[in-house]
Enzyme design. Structure first.
Site, PDB file in Angstrom:
ATOM      1  N   GLU A 107      66.810  44.945  -9.488  1.00 51.94           N
ATOM      2  CA  GLU A 107      66.855  45.537  -8.150  1.00 51.94           C
ATOM      3  C   GLU A 107      66.403  44.534  -7.069  1.00 51.94           C
ATOM      4  OE1 GLU A 107      64.580  49.175  -8.395  1.00 51.94           O
ATOM      5  OE2 GLU A 107      66.259  50.254  -9.275  1.00 51.94           O
ATOM      6  N   GLU A 156      69.592  52.496 -15.185  1.00 57.75           N
ATOM      7  CA  GLU A 156      68.389  53.334 -15.253  1.00 57.75           C
ATOM      8  C   GLU A 156      68.714  54.709 -14.698  1.00 57.75           C
ATOM      9  OE1 GLU A 156      64.986  51.624 -13.295  1.00 57.75           O
ATOM     10  OE2 GLU A 156      65.345  49.621 -14.134  1.00 57.75           O
TER      11      GLU A 156
END
Length: 487
Positions: free
Chosen positions: A122, A267
């Site tokens: 991220e 995720e």
């Protein structure tokens, strides 16, 4: 990162759904994080993964003990590169080649089935304030070049796990989705590179975060199974946030010429504690709803077919940063010691439920609690609790958390015990200026579990000893493993 609330069906429907899961889900993965003071032995975790039918595992770095435990396990592995390594890999082809040799080639030769390298994690989060904007793409290019040089580019694909905040929709409808304006050119360059190298786009989607961040977010829309306020987008109707968020990405890819790029959900999950919406019931509801949703193989309106996904996460991590929220340490479907938190049918085993970790070794059955004789007005109490919570884990204490119903004495005892257990039940760690005492009676109440720590794997955890005398605090940091190696 997440957990959910109750999901019940009749026995007949349950059997039918289980059969659907077995037939339709080609393989569900799990994120295995290492930010914990007392990790389970890697061999125990690998066995737990296999016994629960996981076929894939996603790692955030290439820790040697973990990688060795995965040899000849049959598990597909996505190995990660931490963000703090991106700058080095971006500026040095040699560093990228060395990383690939040490963390990919050597382990593949040893029997680890590495299928992906996740470059960063991220990295474009808005909260990072652009820290990795200049290094991510060059690091991705250099790692790909190193894989090509090593002759592994057909077997191992690069990707960049990205948060869903890299794309957006001005109207809230998926069809208006596009990449975030401040990084759009960079995103298109990365997407083209992934497409040119037959590599997937990896995205992390968290309906819980939307619920956590927005008090007006419709709760039912975060889950699966219907919403009273669906989003209608032309011929498509979205009754859950996952499908809408996923298809906002698909539209962003499509309108920029990459509508067929493979997408991995890196995720997805729900936490079980640390917030009023983070609890076992919601976690079970969300994760079971997701598993049932993808079991059909129907996919989403814009991307029909199987969904490739990794649940977040496998095990709780008591040393994760709580800057985003106290829930960060409670994403696991298993507790720190490998116990299932709730029933979850992954569709991968005959039992239809989660299988606990085996051969877990615990410390003695004893706890550190506040002495009954202590007056709560004692001036030593508040700083002692603050110290314990700052150096251990008190995220289960608070409004509508698992330990939120305890009285003040219970809260204090929980904090003391957390510190005591994290420090391997050292007697000195139950001092607190003579406010605490060790007991053999389990102080757990209702939903609040006073933990007994497990034996640390390979001496990874450090012990922090606290000595308090005449109001003076002396903190001794004892590096156990280093000391032992010097003997």
């Amino acid at each position: 990162m997440a957990t959910e609330r109750g999901w019940w069906v009749s026995p007949v429907v349950g059997v039918i759904c289980w059969l659907c899961l077995v037939v339709s889900v080609s393989g569900i993965g799990a994120n295995w994080g290492m930010q914990t003071s007392h990790p389970l032995p890697a061999s125990v975790v690998v066995r737990m993964l296999r016994e629960n039918g996981f076929q894939k595992v996603k790692l955030f770095d290439a820790e040697d003990g973990t990688m060795n435990a995965l040899k000849k396990s049959g598990l597909e592995v996505m190995v990660g590169i931490p963000n703090d390594m991106l700058a080095t890999l971006a500026t040095s082809v040699k560093a990228a080649e060395q990383w690939v040799k040490a963390n990919v080639s050597d382990y593949i030769n040893g029997g680890v089935n590495i299928r992906y390298v996740a470059v960063g994690n991220e990295p474009f989060l808005e909260t990072y304030n652009g820290s990795f904007l200049q290094s991510t793409f060059p690091a991705l290019q250099n790692i790909q070049g190193a894989l090509i040089k090593a002759g592994l580019s057909s077997q191992v694909k690069v990707t960049v796990p990205l948060n869903a905040d890299v794309y957006q929709s001005s109207s809230g409808r998926p069809s208006d989705g596009d990449f975030r304006s401040d990084i759009r050119d960079l995103m298109l360059a990365i997407v083209k590179f992934l497409s040119d190298n037959a590599a997937p786009f990896t995205v992390n989607i968290y309906p819980f975060i939307s619920l956590y961040s927005d008090p007006n977010f419709p709760v039912e829309y975060a889950f699966f199974g219907g919403s009273s306020s669906p989003v209608v987008d032309a011929s498509a109707t979205y009754d859950n946030m996952f499908d809408a968020n996923h298809d906002t990405l698909i539209w962003a890819l499509k309108k920029n010429g990459f509508g067929n790029l493979p997408v991995i959900v890196g995720e997805i999950g729900w936490p079980t504690d640390g917030d009023m919406n983070a609890n076992i019931q919601y976690a079970q509801r969300f994760n079971q709803g997701f598993m049932t949703h993808i079991a059909t193989g129907q996919g989403t309106p814009m991307r029909p077919g199987p969904i490739d996904a990794y649940l977040f996460s496998l095990i709780d991590e008591d040393e994760k940063s709580i800057q985003p929220g106290n829930f960060e340490r409670h994403w696991g479907i298993f507790t720190y010691d490998g116990l299932p938190k709730y029933q979850l049918n992954l569709g991968t085993s005959n039992s239809g439920g989660l299988v606990r970790a085996k051969n877990v070794n615990y410390l003695d059955k004893k706890w550190c609690v506040l002495k009954p004789s202590v007056n709560l007005d004692d001036s030593r109490v508040a700083p002692s609790v603050s110290y314990a919570c700052a150096n251990a884990d008190c995220t289960s204490l608070g409004y509508k958390t698992s330990c939120g119903d305890m009285d003040t004495r219970g809260n204090i005892s929980y904090a003391f015990n957390s510190y005591y257990q994290k420090n391997d039940q050292d007697d000195v760690a139950c001092g607190f200026s003579n406010l605490a005492t060790i007991t053999n009676k389990d102080p757990s109440t209702g939903s609040c579990r006073f933990e007994i720590m497990i034996e640390a794997d390979s001496g990874i955890s450090c012990t922090f000893w606290q000595i308090r005398d005449q109001g003076v605090n002396l903190l001794l940091f004892v590096l156990v493993q280093l000391f032992l190696t010097l003997l």
